[in-house]
Design a protein around this motif. Structure first.
Motif, PDB file in Angstrom:
ATOM      1  N   GLU A  58     -32.244  25.552 -11.749  1.00  0.00           N
ATOM      2  CA  GLU A  58     -30.856  25.626 -12.182  1.00  0.00           C
ATOM      3  C   GLU A  58     -29.971  26.193 -11.075  1.00  0.00           C
ATOM      4  OE1 GLU A  58     -33.433  26.809 -14.044  1.00  0.00           O
ATOM      5  OE2 GLU A  58     -33.460  25.159 -15.495  1.00  0.00           O
ATOM      6  N   GLU A  59     -30.461  27.212 -10.393  1.00  0.00           N
ATOM      7  CA  GLU A  59     -29.698  27.815  -9.288  1.00  0.00           C
ATOM      8  C   GLU A  59     -29.549  26.819  -8.137  1.00  0.00           C
ATOM      9  OE1 GLU A  59     -30.602  31.425  -6.301  1.00  0.00           O
ATOM     10  OE2 GLU A  59     -30.742  31.969  -8.434  1.00  0.00           O
ATOM     11  N   GLN A  60     -30.617  26.104  -7.839  1.00  0.00           N
ATOM     12  CA  GLN A  60     -30.563  25.087  -6.777  1.00  0.00           C
ATOM     13  C   GLN A  60     -29.616  23.964  -7.176  1.00  0.00           C
ATOM     14  OE1 GLN A  60     -34.336  23.795  -5.212  1.00  0.00           O
ATOM     15  NE2 GLN A  60     -33.534  21.747  -4.822  1.00  0.00           N
ATOM     16  N   ASN A  61     -29.700  23.509  -8.428  1.00  0.00           N
ATOM     17  CA  ASN A  61     -28.809  22.447  -8.903  1.00  0.00           C
ATOM     18  C   ASN A  61     -27.353  22.885  -8.827  1.00  0.00           C
ATOM     19  OD1 ASN A  61     -31.014  20.840  -9.394  1.00  0.00           O
ATOM     20  ND2 ASN A  61     -31.048  21.226 -11.596  1.00  0.00           N
ATOM     21  N   ALA A  62     -27.081  24.145  -9.130  1.00  0.00           N
ATOM     22  CA  ALA A  62     -25.710  24.652  -9.064  1.00  0.00           C
ATOM     23  C   ALA A  62     -25.202  24.619  -7.625  1.00  0.00           C
ATOM     24  CB  ALA A  62     -25.635  26.066  -9.633  1.00  0.00           C
ATOM     25  N   ALA A  63     -26.057  24.974  -6.662  1.00  0.00           N
ATOM     26  CA  ALA A  63     -25.657  24.944  -5.251  1.00  0.00           C
ATOM     27  C   ALA A  63     -25.367  23.510  -4.808  1.00  0.00           C
ATOM     28  CB  ALA A  63     -26.744  25.569  -4.377  1.00  0.00           C
ATOM     29  N   ILE A  64     -26.209  22.585  -5.232  1.00  0.00           N
ATOM     30  CA  ILE A  64     -25.998  21.174  -4.888  1.00  0.00           C
ATOM     31  C   ILE A  64     -24.708  20.666  -5.529  1.00  0.00           C
ATOM     32  CG2 ILE A  64     -26.893  18.838  -5.233  1.00  0.00           C
ATOM     33  CD1 ILE A  64     -29.731  20.101  -4.963  1.00  0.00           C
ATOM     34  N   ALA A  65     -24.513  20.966  -6.792  1.00  0.00           N
ATOM     35  CA  ALA A  65     -23.305  20.514  -7.495  1.00  0.00           C
ATOM     36  C   ALA A  65     -22.047  21.092  -6.859  1.00  0.00           C
ATOM     37  CB  ALA A  65     -23.382  20.892  -8.973  1.00  0.00           C
ATOM     38  N   ALA A  66     -22.091  22.351  -6.443  1.00  0.00           N
ATOM     39  CA  ALA A  66     -20.928  22.975  -5.799  1.00  0.00           C
ATOM     40  C   ALA A  66     -20.610  22.262  -4.485  1.00  0.00           C
ATOM     41  CB  ALA A  66     -21.184  24.455  -5.555  1.00  0.00           C
ATOM     42  N   TYR A  67     -21.634  21.935  -3.708  1.00  0.00           N
ATOM     43  CA  TYR A  67     -21.403  21.218  -2.453  1.00  0.00           C
ATOM     44  C   TYR A  67     -20.811  19.829  -2.730  1.00  0.00           C
ATOM     45  CZ  TYR A  67     -21.900  18.341   1.578  1.00  0.00           C
ATOM     46  OH  TYR A  67     -21.626  17.459   2.590  1.00  0.00           O
ATOM     47  N   VAL A  68     -21.371  19.107  -3.709  1.00  0.00           N
ATOM     48  CA  VAL A  68     -20.887  17.759  -4.014  1.00  0.00           C
ATOM     49  C   VAL A  68     -19.428  17.805  -4.467  1.00  0.00           C
ATOM     50  CG1 VAL A  68     -21.174  15.777  -5.567  1.00  0.00           C
ATOM     51  CG2 VAL A  68     -23.172  16.798  -4.462  1.00  0.00           C
ATOM     52  N   ARG A  69     -19.083  18.780  -5.294  1.00  0.00           N
ATOM     53  CA  ARG A  69     -17.676  18.917  -5.713  1.00  0.00           C
ATOM     54  C   ARG A  69     -16.775  19.199  -4.511  1.00  0.00           C
ATOM     55  NH1 ARG A  69     -20.083  21.575  -9.951  1.00  0.00           N
ATOM     56  NH2 ARG A  69     -19.706  23.606  -9.019  1.00  0.00           N
ATOM     57  N   TRP A  70     -17.213  20.093  -3.630  1.00  0.00           N
ATOM     58  CA  TRP A  70     -16.436  20.430  -2.429  1.00  0.00           C
ATOM     59  C   TRP A  70     -16.272  19.179  -1.559  1.00  0.00           C
ATOM     60  CZ3 TRP A  70     -17.543  19.988   2.735  1.00  0.00           C
ATOM     61  CH2 TRP A  70     -16.658  20.622   3.612  1.00  0.00           C
ATOM     62  N   ARG A  71     -17.350  18.447  -1.345  1.00  0.00           N
ATOM     63  CA  ARG A  71     -17.318  17.258  -0.488  1.00  0.00           C
ATOM     64  C   ARG A  71     -16.424  16.176  -1.085  1.00  0.00           C
ATOM     65  NH1 ARG A  71     -16.258  14.065   2.535  1.00  0.00           N
ATOM     66  NH2 ARG A  71     -17.554  12.626   3.674  1.00  0.00           N
ATOM     67  N   ASN A  72     -16.567  15.939  -2.386  1.00  0.00           N
ATOM     68  CA  ASN A  72     -15.762  14.895  -3.029  1.00  0.00           C
ATOM     69  C   ASN A  72     -14.276  15.217  -3.004  1.00  0.00           C
ATOM     70  OD1 ASN A  72     -17.960  13.291  -3.556  1.00  0.00           O
ATOM     71  ND2 ASN A  72     -18.202  13.992  -5.659  1.00  0.00           N
ATOM     72  N   ALA A  73     -13.933  16.492  -3.089  1.00  0.00           N
ATOM     73  CA  ALA A  73     -12.520  16.886  -3.057  1.00  0.00           C
ATOM     74  C   ALA A  73     -11.900  16.610  -1.691  1.00  0.00           C
ATOM     75  CB  ALA A  73     -12.379  18.363  -3.408  1.00  0.00           C
ATOM     76  N   ARG A  74     -12.713  16.515  -0.666  1.00  0.00           N
ATOM     77  CA  ARG A  74     -12.216  16.303   0.697  1.00  0.00           C
ATOM     78  C   ARG A  74     -12.566  14.928   1.260  1.00  0.00           C
ATOM     79  NH1 ARG A  74     -13.116  21.092  -0.804  1.00  0.00           N
ATOM     80  NH2 ARG A  74     -11.998  22.893  -0.017  1.00  0.00           N
ATOM     81  N   ALA A  75     -13.135  14.078   0.450  1.00  0.00           N
ATOM     82  CA  ALA A  75     -13.601  12.777   0.926  1.00  0.00           C
ATOM     83  C   ALA A  75     -12.435  11.831   1.169  1.00  0.00           C
ATOM     84  CB  ALA A  75     -14.551  12.161  -0.098  1.00  0.00           C
ATOM     85  N   GLY A  76     -12.609  10.987   2.134  1.00  0.00           N
ATOM     86  CA  GLY A  76     -11.644   9.940   2.427  1.00  0.00           C
ATOM     87  C   GLY A  76     -12.399   8.647   2.663  1.00  0.00           C
ATOM     88  N   PRO A  77     -11.701   7.558   2.730  1.00  0.00           N
ATOM     89  CA  PRO A  77     -12.396   6.288   2.964  1.00  0.00           C
ATOM     90  C   PRO A  77     -13.023   6.239   4.354  1.00  0.00           C
ATOM     91  CG  PRO A  77     -10.024   5.998   3.074  1.00  0.00           C
ATOM     92  CD  PRO A  77     -10.266   7.416   2.642  1.00  0.00           C
ATOM     93  N   LYS A  78     -14.164   5.623   4.423  1.00  0.00           N
ATOM     94  CA  LYS A  78     -14.828   5.426   5.713  1.00  0.00           C
ATOM     95  C   LYS A  78     -14.298   4.114   6.282  1.00  0.00           C
ATOM     96  CE  LYS A  78     -19.144   7.774   4.459  1.00  0.00           C
ATOM     97  NZ  LYS A  78     -18.658   9.057   4.523  1.00  0.00           N
ATOM     98  N   THR A  79     -13.536   4.213   7.335  1.00  0.00           N
ATOM     99  CA  THR A  79     -12.948   3.009   7.917  1.00  0.00           C
ATOM    100  C   THR A  79     -13.252   2.954   9.401  1.00  0.00           C
ATOM    101  OG1 THR A  79     -10.876   4.169   8.319  1.00  0.00           O
ATOM    102  CG2 THR A  79     -11.042   2.955   6.264  1.00  0.00           C
ATOM    103  N   ASN A  80     -13.314   1.757   9.892  1.00  0.00           N
ATOM    104  CA  ASN A  80     -13.467   1.522  11.323  1.00  0.00           C
ATOM    105  C   ASN A  80     -14.673   2.253  11.905  1.00  0.00           C
ATOM    106  OD1 ASN A  80     -12.737   0.103  13.509  1.00  0.00           O
ATOM    107  ND2 ASN A  80     -11.129   1.486  14.177  1.00  0.00           N
TER     108      ASN A  80
END
Length: 98
Positions: A58-80
């Motif tokens: 559960e602790e590991q899953n929480a760390a992964i989920a926190a990273y994914v939320r952080w990454r998705n909030a800053r994601a942009g399209p992959k272009t060129n």
């Protein structure tokens, strides 16, 4: 796009792809960096898992989920991606819809 994991080359997988008009493209050996998801997994491992000692799943899953939320909030399209890559001359990319 697939790595060279043996089940990807199984006759049933190849038959399914042929039946559904899907072209399987295998990455070269040691070419996993060509698959964009591999870079995402590497970043996840580096930022959420390396140097940690989670006491529970559960602790590991929480760390992964926190990273994914952080990454998705800053994601942009992959272009060129790799505009000078010779691979671009080997593949025809469909035109973007307007």
């Amino acid at each position: 796009m697939l790595d060279n994991f043996s089940p990807h080359k199984h006759a049933k997988v190849r038959a399914w792809a042929a039946d559904d008009d899907i072209q399987l493209v295998f990455l070269p050996t040691h070419g996993s960096w060509l698959n964009w998801i591999e870079a995402e997994f590497a970043a996840l491992r580096y930022f959420a898992l390396n140097g940690t000692d989670h006491r529970s799943h559960e602790e590991q899953n929480a760390a992964i989920a926190a990273y994914v939320r952080w990454r998705n909030a800053r994601a942009g399209p992959k272009t060129n991606f790799a505009p000078a890559s010779p691979i671009r001359s080997w593949t025809e990319y469909p035109a973007k819809a307007a």
